[in-house]
Design a protein around this motif. Structure first.
Motif, PDB file in Angstrom:
ATOM      1  N   ASP A 106      -0.005  -1.385  -9.739  1.00  0.00           N
ATOM      2  CA  ASP A 106       0.438  -0.640 -10.702  1.00  0.00           C
ATOM      3  C   ASP A 106       0.797   0.691 -10.175  1.00  0.00           C
ATOM      4  OD1 ASP A 106       0.966   0.993 -12.979  1.00  0.00           O
ATOM      5  OD2 ASP A 106      -0.826   0.506 -14.047  1.00  0.00           O
ATOM      6  N   PRO A 107       1.972   1.082  -9.558  1.00  0.00           N
ATOM      7  CA  PRO A 107       2.317   2.132  -8.896  1.00  0.00           C
ATOM      8  C   PRO A 107       2.495   3.318  -9.592  1.00  0.00           C
ATOM      9  CG  PRO A 107       4.144   1.010  -9.239  1.00  0.00           C
ATOM     10  CD  PRO A 107       3.295   0.147  -9.961  1.00  0.00           C
ATOM     11  N   VAL A 108       1.427   4.029 -10.011  1.00  0.00           N
ATOM     12  CA  VAL A 108       1.380   5.140 -10.952  1.00  0.00           C
ATOM     13  C   VAL A 108       2.115   6.213 -10.497  1.00  0.00           C
ATOM     14  CG1 VAL A 108       0.285   6.669 -12.702  1.00  0.00           C
ATOM     15  CG2 VAL A 108      -0.217   4.102 -12.474  1.00  0.00           C
ATOM     16  N   PHE A 109       3.249   6.804 -11.100  1.00  0.00           N
ATOM     17  CA  PHE A 109       3.733   8.220 -10.834  1.00  0.00           C
ATOM     18  C   PHE A 109       4.367   8.113  -9.261  1.00  0.00           C
ATOM     19  CE2 PHE A 109       1.341  10.737 -14.150  1.00  0.00           C
ATOM     20  CZ  PHE A 109       2.580  10.621 -14.931  1.00  0.00           C
ATOM     21  N   VAL A 110       4.790   6.895  -8.929  1.00  0.00           N
ATOM     22  CA  VAL A 110       5.366   6.863  -7.218  1.00  0.00           C
ATOM     23  C   VAL A 110       6.752   7.992  -7.445  1.00  0.00           C
ATOM     24  CG1 VAL A 110       4.278   4.811  -6.541  1.00  0.00           C
ATOM     25  CG2 VAL A 110       6.662   4.919  -7.840  1.00  0.00           C
ATOM     26  N   GLU A 111       7.275   8.331  -8.485  1.00  0.00           N
ATOM     27  CA  GLU A 111       8.483   8.763  -8.414  1.00  0.00           C
ATOM     28  C   GLU A 111       8.362  10.317  -8.187  1.00  0.00           C
ATOM     29  OE1 GLU A 111       7.326   8.607 -12.814  1.00  0.00           O
ATOM     30  OE2 GLU A 111       7.005   7.726 -10.915  1.00  0.00           O
ATOM     31  N   VAL A 130       2.094  -9.533  -9.032  1.00  0.00           N
ATOM     32  CA  VAL A 130       2.880  -9.090 -10.092  1.00  0.00           C
ATOM     33  C   VAL A 130       2.796  -7.066  -9.704  1.00  0.00           C
ATOM     34  CG1 VAL A 130       3.074  -8.392 -12.480  1.00  0.00           C
ATOM     35  CG2 VAL A 130       2.053 -10.477 -11.746  1.00  0.00           C
ATOM     36  N   LEU A 131       4.111  -6.714  -9.895  1.00  0.00           N
ATOM     37  CA  LEU A 131       4.452  -5.396 -10.035  1.00  0.00           C
ATOM     38  C   LEU A 131       4.424  -5.057 -11.342  1.00  0.00           C
ATOM     39  CD1 LEU A 131       5.060  -2.646  -8.508  1.00  0.00           C
ATOM     40  CD2 LEU A 131       7.315  -3.426  -8.739  1.00  0.00           C
ATOM     41  N   ARG A 132       3.674  -4.438 -11.901  1.00  0.00           N
ATOM     42  CA  ARG A 132       3.884  -3.587 -13.360  1.00  0.00           C
ATOM     43  C   ARG A 132       4.118  -2.297 -13.117  1.00  0.00           C
ATOM     44  NH1 ARG A 132       3.227  -0.064 -17.221  1.00  0.00           N
ATOM     45  NH2 ARG A 132       1.278   0.677 -16.182  1.00  0.00           N
ATOM     46  N   CYS A 133       5.266  -1.777 -13.761  1.00  0.00           N
ATOM     47  CA  CYS A 133       5.697  -0.305 -13.573  1.00  0.00           C
ATOM     48  C   CYS A 133       6.501  -0.161 -14.910  1.00  0.00           C
ATOM     49  CB  CYS A 133       6.311  -0.190 -12.474  1.00  0.00           C
ATOM     50  SG  CYS A 133       7.796  -1.331 -12.275  1.00  0.00           S
ATOM     51  N   ASN A 134       6.731   1.122 -15.163  1.00  0.00           N
ATOM     52  CA  ASN A 134       7.710   1.689 -16.146  1.00  0.00           C
ATOM     53  C   ASN A 134       9.058   1.978 -15.407  1.00  0.00           C
ATOM     54  OD1 ASN A 134       7.494   4.301 -14.769  1.00  0.00           O
ATOM     55  ND2 ASN A 134       5.801   4.970 -16.209  1.00  0.00           N
ATOM     56  N   ALA A 135      10.039   2.250 -16.175  1.00  0.00           N
ATOM     57  CA  ALA A 135      11.441   2.368 -15.542  1.00  0.00           C
ATOM     58  C   ALA A 135      11.630   3.650 -14.414  1.00  0.00           C
ATOM     59  CB  ALA A 135      12.312   2.816 -16.714  1.00  0.00           C
ATOM     60  N   GLY A 136      10.778   4.637 -14.657  1.00  0.00           N
ATOM     61  CA  GLY A 136      10.964   5.570 -13.439  1.00  0.00           C
ATOM     62  C   GLY A 136      10.260   5.058 -12.238  1.00  0.00           C
ATOM     63  N   GLU A 137       9.179   4.511 -12.454  1.00  0.00           N
ATOM     64  CA  GLU A 137       8.438   4.132 -11.159  1.00  0.00           C
ATOM     65  C   GLU A 137       9.326   2.842 -10.666  1.00  0.00           C
ATOM     66  OE1 GLU A 137       4.039   4.905 -13.346  1.00  0.00           O
ATOM     67  OE2 GLU A 137       5.075   2.869 -13.455  1.00  0.00           O
ATOM     68  N   PHE A 138       9.799   1.915 -11.385  1.00  0.00           N
ATOM     69  CA  PHE A 138      10.717   0.931 -10.775  1.00  0.00           C
ATOM     70  C   PHE A 138      11.970   1.471 -10.049  1.00  0.00           C
ATOM     71  CE2 PHE A 138      14.241  -1.886 -10.689  1.00  0.00           C
ATOM     72  CZ  PHE A 138      13.704  -3.184 -10.034  1.00  0.00           C
ATOM     73  N   ALA A 139      12.443   2.491 -10.614  1.00  0.00           N
ATOM     74  CA  ALA A 139      13.787   3.269  -9.962  1.00  0.00           C
ATOM     75  C   ALA A 139      13.283   3.860  -8.518  1.00  0.00           C
ATOM     76  CB  ALA A 139      14.115   4.184 -10.953  1.00  0.00           C
ATOM     77  N   ALA A 140      12.047   4.496  -8.710  1.00  0.00           N
ATOM     78  CA  ALA A 140      12.017   4.953  -7.348  1.00  0.00           C
ATOM     79  C   ALA A 140      11.488   3.888  -6.363  1.00  0.00           C
ATOM     80  CB  ALA A 140      10.733   5.938  -7.482  1.00  0.00           C
ATOM     81  N   LEU A 141      10.785   2.878  -6.834  1.00  0.00           N
ATOM     82  CA  LEU A 141      10.390   1.868  -5.757  1.00  0.00           C
ATOM     83  C   LEU A 141      11.809   0.972  -5.240  1.00  0.00           C
ATOM     84  CD1 LEU A 141       7.171   0.311  -7.289  1.00  0.00           C
ATOM     85  CD2 LEU A 141       7.579   1.301  -4.959  1.00  0.00           C
ATOM     86  N   ALA A 142      12.737   0.753  -6.327  1.00  0.00           N
ATOM     87  CA  ALA A 142      13.707  -0.116  -5.848  1.00  0.00           C
ATOM     88  C   ALA A 142      15.031   0.646  -5.480  1.00  0.00           C
ATOM     89  CB  ALA A 142      14.157  -0.926  -7.304  1.00  0.00           C
ATOM     90  N   GLY A 143      15.163   2.040  -5.751  1.00  0.00           N
ATOM     91  CA  GLY A 143      16.274   2.806  -5.291  1.00  0.00           C
ATOM     92  C   GLY A 143      17.254   2.963  -5.918  1.00  0.00           C
ATOM     93  N   GLY A 144      17.320   2.592  -7.449  1.00  0.00           N
ATOM     94  CA  GLY A 144      18.182   2.379  -8.313  1.00  0.00           C
ATOM     95  C   GLY A 144      17.769   2.195  -9.720  1.00  0.00           C
TER      96      GLY A 144
END
Length: 262
Positions: A106-111, A130-144
């Motif tokens: 759960d990558p909290v606040f990675v953005e 499993v990677l559990r994240c919200n939209a902002g966290e996913f966007a930061a991890l995925a770069g999109g």
């Protein structure tokens, strides 16, 4: 062997799978070691206890290896990321890998922090189920952007299930995609609700060979419990205890009747 969802090709079957998984959790008293943030510890432990599992929470470097090795699964939450916790997380992930224990990230606040984002990428190299994240966290991890297509691509590239939570939850495994529409707006007004819900994903992942099904079932269970809790609550203050009660009393028939997956 193909999973039940894959063989039937019907995402709605997750409502049928969630109940038996929850019953197994209750009968086997599945233990999860959760390295989570300070704000989430109490709710995380209470949520897993209400669902039927057993939590442990230590982040002490000298203990985390022992606690992880005796647990069925591991939860890593990056919400409180000091130097000691970083070291403990690294030890716990290595232990989970050595003992073939499933774990969830759960990558909290990675953005919000480049250093945290770098650490999250290092954690991903440890192959969480499993990677559990919200939209902002996913966007930061995925770069999109956090789109269903991006979640599928990320899942396939990294070989993990992506559980993208929001108003509608998306679960992707690179081939399949499930949307869970259960939940209630008050869930966003209780601190650490999402963080705590991730512990149920970890517990159910230990009970099935399909992390995809485990993640989808966990989010459906949490969403249905949230809807039931809101019926008798007056706001966020009364919602949290009502949620734990609803989760404690949840049964397979209710999950089938109320589950909304597509």
């Amino acid at each position: 062997m193909m999973s039940a969802l894959a063989s039937k090709g019907d995402a709605h079957n997750i409502s049928n799978l969630a109940g038996p998984l929850l019953e197994r959790l209750r009968s086997e008293r599945t233990r999860v070691h959760a390295i989570t943030n300070a704000a989430a510890q109490t709710l995380t432990a209470n949520l897993l206890l209400a669902a039927g599992g057993i939590p442990s929470l230590t982040a002490a470097q000298e203990e985390v290896t022992s606690f992880t090795s005796r647990s069925a699964a591991l939860l890593i939450n990056l919400g409180t990321l000091d130097a000691d916790r970083r070291t403990a997380i690294s030890h716990a992930i290595a232990t989970a890998h050595a003992h073939a224990k499933p774990w969830v990230l759960d990558p909290v606040f990675v953005e919000a922090s480049p250093a945290r984002l770098d650490f999250a990428h290092a954690c991903l190299a440890g192959k969480p189920r499993v990677l559990r994240c919200n939209a902002g966290e996913f966007a930061a991890l995925a770069g999109g952007e956090a789109t269903p297509q991006a979640a599928q691509a990320f899942s396939k590239t990294h070989g993990i299930v992506v559980a993208l939570t929001g108003k509608v939850d998306l679960i992707a495994d690179g081939e399949r995609l499930i949307r869970i529409e259960n939940g209630h707006p008050w869930m966003t007004h209780v601190t650490a609700m999402g963080c705590a819900a991730t512990v149920l994903m970890a517990a159910l992942t230990a009970l099935t060979g399909s992390a995809f099904e485990a993640a989808a079932a966990a989010l459906l269970v949490i969403g249905v419990a949230g809807e039931i809790a809101a019926q008798g609550a007056n706001g966020p203050g009364t919602f949290q205890p009502a949620f734990l009660d609803a989760l404690f009393n949840l049964d397979a028939a209710t999950l089938i009747a109320r589950g909304r997956a597509s």
